[in-house]
Design a protein around this motif. Structure first.
Motif, short mmCIF file in Angstrom:
data_model
loop_
_atom_site.label_atom_id
_atom_site.label_comp_id
_atom_site.label_asym_id
_atom_site.label_seq_id
_atom_site.Cartn_x
_atom_site.Cartn_y
_atom_site.Cartn_z
N LYS B 115 1.35 -6.70 6.60
CA LYS B 115 0.86 -6.13 7.86
C LYS B 115 1.63 -4.85 8.19
CE LYS B 115 -1.50 -5.82 11.55
NZ LYS B 115 -1.30 -6.49 12.83
N VAL B 116 2.95 -4.94 8.10
CA VAL B 116 3.78 -3.80 8.50
C VAL B 116 3.54 -2.60 7.58
CG1 VAL B 116 6.18 -3.03 8.54
CG2 VAL B 116 5.55 -5.19 9.61
N TYR B 117 3.35 -2.85 6.30
CA TYR B 117 3.12 -1.74 5.38
C TYR B 117 1.64 -1.40 5.21
CZ TYR B 117 8.04 -2.03 4.50
OH TYR B 117 9.40 -2.02 4.68
N GLN B 118 0.83 -1.82 6.18
CA GLN B 118 -0.59 -1.42 6.28
C GLN B 118 -1.47 -1.94 5.15
OE1 GLN B 118 -0.02 2.90 6.82
NE2 GLN B 118 -0.70 2.60 8.92
N GLU B 119 -0.97 -2.92 4.38
CA GLU B 119 -1.84 -3.48 3.34
C GLU B 119 -3.01 -4.24 3.97
OE1 GLU B 119 0.26 -5.54 0.16
OE2 GLU B 119 2.02 -4.34 0.59
N ILE B 120 -2.73 -4.88 5.11
CA ILE B 120 -3.81 -5.61 5.80
C ILE B 120 -4.86 -4.63 6.32
CG2 ILE B 120 -4.34 -7.19 7.71
CD1 ILE B 120 -2.65 -8.53 5.59
N ASP B 121 -4.40 -3.48 6.83
CA ASP B 121 -5.34 -2.45 7.27
C ASP B 121 -6.18 -1.96 6.10
OD1 ASP B 121 -4.50 -2.50 9.88
OD2 ASP B 121 -3.01 -0.93 9.61
N ALA B 122 -5.53 -1.80 4.94
CA ALA B 122 -6.27 -1.36 3.76
C ALA B 122 -7.36 -2.38 3.42
CB ALA B 122 -5.33 -1.15 2.58
N LEU B 123 -7.02 -3.68 3.51
CA LEU B 123 -8.02 -4.72 3.25
C LEU B 123 -9.17 -4.61 4.25
CD1 LEU B 123 -5.93 -7.95 2.51
CD2 LEU B 123 -7.35 -6.65 0.92
N THR B 124 -8.82 -4.35 5.51
CA THR B 124 -9.86 -4.25 6.54
C THR B 124 -10.82 -3.11 6.22
OG1 THR B 124 -8.25 -5.03 8.13
CG2 THR B 124 -10.26 -4.05 9.02
N THR B 125 -10.28 -1.94 5.85
CA THR B 125 -11.20 -0.83 5.55
C THR B 125 -12.04 -1.14 4.32
OG1 THR B 125 -9.56 0.34 4.24
CG2 THR B 125 -9.72 0.94 6.54
N MET B 126 -11.51 -1.99 3.43
CA MET B 126 -12.29 -2.38 2.24
C MET B 126 -13.28 -3.50 2.55
SD MET B 126 -9.41 -2.49 -0.69
CE MET B 126 -8.73 -0.99 -1.34
N ASN B 127 -13.25 -3.95 3.82
CA ASN B 127 -14.11 -5.06 4.21
C ASN B 127 -13.84 -6.32 3.40
OD1 ASN B 127 -15.79 -5.60 6.27
ND2 ASN B 127 -17.68 -4.99 5.23
N ILE B 128 -12.58 -6.53 3.08
CA ILE B 128 -12.18 -7.76 2.41
C ILE B 128 -11.34 -8.53 3.43
CG2 ILE B 128 -10.90 -8.77 0.49
CD1 ILE B 128 -11.29 -6.09 -0.98
N PRO B 129 -11.85 -9.63 3.97
CA PRO B 129 -11.13 -10.31 5.04
C PRO B 129 -9.85 -10.97 4.54
CG PRO B 129 -13.43 -11.02 4.91
CD PRO B 129 -13.13 -10.25 3.66
N ALA B 130 -8.76 -10.76 5.29
CA ALA B 130 -7.50 -11.40 4.95
C ALA B 130 -7.64 -12.91 5.01
CB ALA B 130 -6.39 -10.93 5.90
N ALA B 131 -8.46 -13.39 5.94
CA ALA B 131 -8.67 -14.84 6.06
C ALA B 131 -9.23 -15.42 4.77
CB ALA B 131 -9.61 -15.14 7.23
N LYS B 132 -10.05 -14.62 4.09
CA LYS B 132 -10.69 -15.11 2.86
C LYS B 132 -9.73 -15.10 1.68
CE LYS B 132 -14.21 -13.51 -0.35
NZ LYS B 132 -15.13 -12.36 -0.58
N ILE B 133 -9.05 -13.99 1.43
CA ILE B 133 -8.28 -13.94 0.19
C ILE B 133 -6.81 -14.29 0.37
CG2 ILE B 133 -9.85 -12.21 -0.77
CD1 ILE B 133 -7.47 -10.24 -0.65
N LEU B 134 -6.31 -14.27 1.60
CA LEU B 134 -4.90 -14.59 1.78
C LEU B 134 -4.69 -15.98 2.40
CD1 LEU B 134 -3.61 -11.15 3.11
CD2 LEU B 134 -3.40 -12.07 0.81
N VAL B 135 -5.53 -16.34 3.36
CA VAL B 135 -5.30 -17.59 4.09
C VAL B 135 -5.97 -18.78 3.42
CG1 VAL B 135 -5.46 -18.72 6.33
CG2 VAL B 135 -5.08 -16.25 6.22
N LEU B 136 -7.25 -18.62 3.11
CA LEU B 136 -8.01 -19.76 2.55
C LEU B 136 -7.37 -20.36 1.29
CD1 LEU B 136 -10.58 -21.51 2.78
CD2 LEU B 136 -11.71 -19.84 1.31
N PRO B 137 -6.98 -19.56 0.30
CA PRO B 137 -6.39 -20.17 -0.90
C PRO B 137 -5.09 -20.93 -0.59
CG PRO B 137 -6.94 -17.86 -1.32
CD PRO B 137 -7.11 -18.10 0.16
N ARG B 138 -4.33 -20.44 0.40
CA ARG B 138 -3.08 -21.13 0.75
C ARG B 138 -3.37 -22.46 1.44
NH1 ARG B 138 -1.65 -15.75 0.62
NH2 ARG B 138 0.48 -15.33 -0.08
#
Ligand SMILES: Nc1ncnc2c1ncn2[C@@H]1O[C@H](COP(=O)(O)OP(=O)(O)O)[C@@H](O)[C@H]1O
Ligand SMILES: [Mg+2]
Lengths: 273, 250
Positions: B115-138
């Motif tokens: 989040k701090v290094y804007q990787e989450i923002d990069a995912l958002t602009t790519m329309n790849i939800p963090a909930a899908k690729i980061l949260v769900l598998p965990r």
């Protein structure tokens, strides 16, 4: 750079992509009581290269975040192709890429996977065709040697180039660059200018480029906006800007180094005392 | 008042993240690699420490039980005591606490840094939800790994108890007698009961740590603060949930 495709076709898949416009309307942004952007309005036409300049801290990155839909303006609206860019539906329909000032590469992924993530997640193409796209983008930016490295192993300039390559792989219709040439040598900067111009000329990609690089701005821009203290103080073609007599603009565009400046005197006094 | 607001906001954010993640459940088969990586992370980082801790919990339980029961001549029941307390309470509870310390902290740190290094923002602009690729598998990985960890915790803990039962002079009952009592009083239902508890704890720890990581604001300094918050909130939730889940399952 290969430019063999016909107009308005995508550089990688050959898919038709229509140019999109951006409308920034009365945007103000306040963080904890401090106004960072104040009442900014301008349009970016489909297929236009719009350059934003301004001293550091003037709000350029914040403005890009509002345009990319990462944040909502406190007042005013942003429309990308007529729609709110913060909505998932809009980003589904309009491919928008942002080259972050600090790169924002995924640190846990290799350079290859950084670039392949978008097409893989959106299931565009086979793994072989994705590989081709990724390598093509890396070659355009001369960073193909870094393909299996991790972001932590790259220099600042390489990170910048990889993040531009990552944006190219997305085949964006709207491309936002936050200081794309700030860590690059003059040759690489020229390549970036070529990329921006080619994407516009051949593929009708709309670009908004934030930069401090006056020569980049004046050569590629269709129009230039200058931001100071969160206000858009001027907006015009590079020609109009180069001919300006406004002392504030002249000072900004053609800064003079003055060693007689009293500020430096003060430093010297401190040193001797 | 402010604190209550903050808690309610936190709950809202966690619930939202839960529903958003679950809405991508269909994508899980295509995320096999991420799922397996997370299973490995969760299992690999916690297994050794779960095993060590469970062993010593088993031994302490047997020691205490042996000491308390020697006057009643009820030493044969040590096995049942260790068996039940391990399966129903201490196994799930201690495994969850270790999970919060090792996995929860790592998840919060990783997502906070993204989040701090804007990787989450990069995912958002790519329309790849963090909930899908980061949260769900965990979330999926913790549901699969928790029972594995619990089975190991139980077996090692029971074994630890048997060692004490056999070799400590004032207890001194044979492993056969110990395990006979254990088997007689610890039913499959008890083990399942503990496992359900553990699933709830593990799921909540991972979900809450993901949420706290993703909601980090500010610079790199905030990563450390987020990790502390993630672990503390997890520990509190484990203790509070323990009461309610136990009550429901009883
Ligand atoms: N998330 C934030 N919270 C508070 N202040 C911010 C935030 N982001 C930027 N700012 C402030 O907004 C101003 C403009 O920042 P920025 O857009 O990054 O400038 P630049 O024009 O150099 O890109 C700065 O004074 C900065 O401190
Ligand atoms: Mg900036």
């Amino acid at each position: 750079m290969e430019t063999s495709c016909s107009k308005t076709r995508n550089p990688f898949t050959g898919a038709e992509a229509n140019a999109v416009g951006v409308k920034v309307d009365g945007v103000s942004k306040t963080y904890a009581g401090t106004e960072v952007l104040s009442n900014i309005s301008f349009d970016v036409l489909p297929g236009e290269i719009f350059v934003l300049m301004g001293p550091s801290g003037s709000g350029k990155s914040v403005l890009l975040r509002q345009i990319a839909g990462l944040e909502l303006p406190t007042v005013g609206t942003v429309r990308v192709d007529g729609q709110d860019p913060s909505l998932e539906e809009t980003r589904d329909r309009v491919r928008l890429a942002l080259v972050f000032q600090a790169g924002a590469l995924f640190n846990s992924l290799s350079v290859y996977d950084n670039l392949a993530l978008y097409p893989r997640e959106h299931r565009s193409g086979t793994e072989a065709s994705i590989r081709e796209r990724v390598m093509h983008a890396l070659r355009i930016l001369s960073v193909e040697d870094a393909v299996s490295k991790f972001p932590s192993e790259l220099s600042g300039g390489m990170k910048k180039r990889v993040s531009i390559a990552r944006a190219l792989v997305m085949e964006p219709q709207l491309l936002l660059y936050d200081e794309p040439t700030s860590e690059l040598d003059p040759v690489m900067s020229a390549t970036i200018s070529e990329i921006i111009a080619t994407l516009k000329n051949e593929y009708s990609v709309t670009s908004i480029v934030v930069t401090h690089d006056r020569s980049l701005a004046l050569t590629i821009a269709n129009r230039v906006g200058i931001l100071m203290d969160g206000k858009l103080i001027t907006l015009g073609t590079p020609k109009e800007l180069a001919a300006t007599k406004d002392p504030a603009l002249v000072d900004f565009l053609y800064p003079k180094i003055d060693i007689q400046n009293p500020r430096f005197k003060k430093l010297e006094n401190q040193k001797t005392s | 008042m402010k604190q209550i607001n903050a808690i309610l906001e936190g709950v809202g954010s966690v619930v939202q993240l839960l529903f958003r993640s679950l809405s991508y459940t269909g994508s899980l088969p295509r995320q096999g690699a991420r799922f397996i990586e997370q299973c490995y992370m969760i299992g690999y980082t916690t297994l050794p420490i779960v095993a060590i801790l469970s062993f010593f919990i088993g031994t302490v339980l047997a020691l205490e039980a042996g000491y308390a029961m020697q006057d009643f001549g009820a030493k044969e029941f040590i096995g049942s005591l260790v068996g039940l307390s391990m399966a129903r309470e201490l196994g799930p509870m201690m495994t969850a606490v270790l999970l919060a310390g090792r996995v929860g902290s790592a998840i919060t740190a990783e997502l906070a840094s993204m989040k701090v290094y804007q990787e989450i923002d990069a995912l958002t602009t790519m329309n790849i939800p963090a909930a899908k690729i980061l949260v769900l598998p965990r979330l999926a990985a913790v549901l699969v790994m928790m029972p594995v960890l619990i089975v190991i915790a139980n077996i090692v803990g029971w074994f630890g108890g048997s060692v004490v039962a056999r070799y400590v002079s004032y207890v001194g009952i044979s492993p056969q007698a110990y395990f006979a009592a254990l088997r007689h009083y610890t039913k499959f239902k008890d083990v399942m009961n503990g496992m359900e508890k553990a699933e709830v704890f593990g799921f909540v720890v991972v979900l809450v740590c993901c949420d706290i990581g993703l909601n980090t604001r500010g610079g790199p300094r905030e990563i450390g603060a987020a990790v502390t918050r993630g672990v503390v909130v997890s520990l509190i939730l484990i203790l509070v949930l323990d009461y309610f889940v136990t009550k429901i399952l009883l």
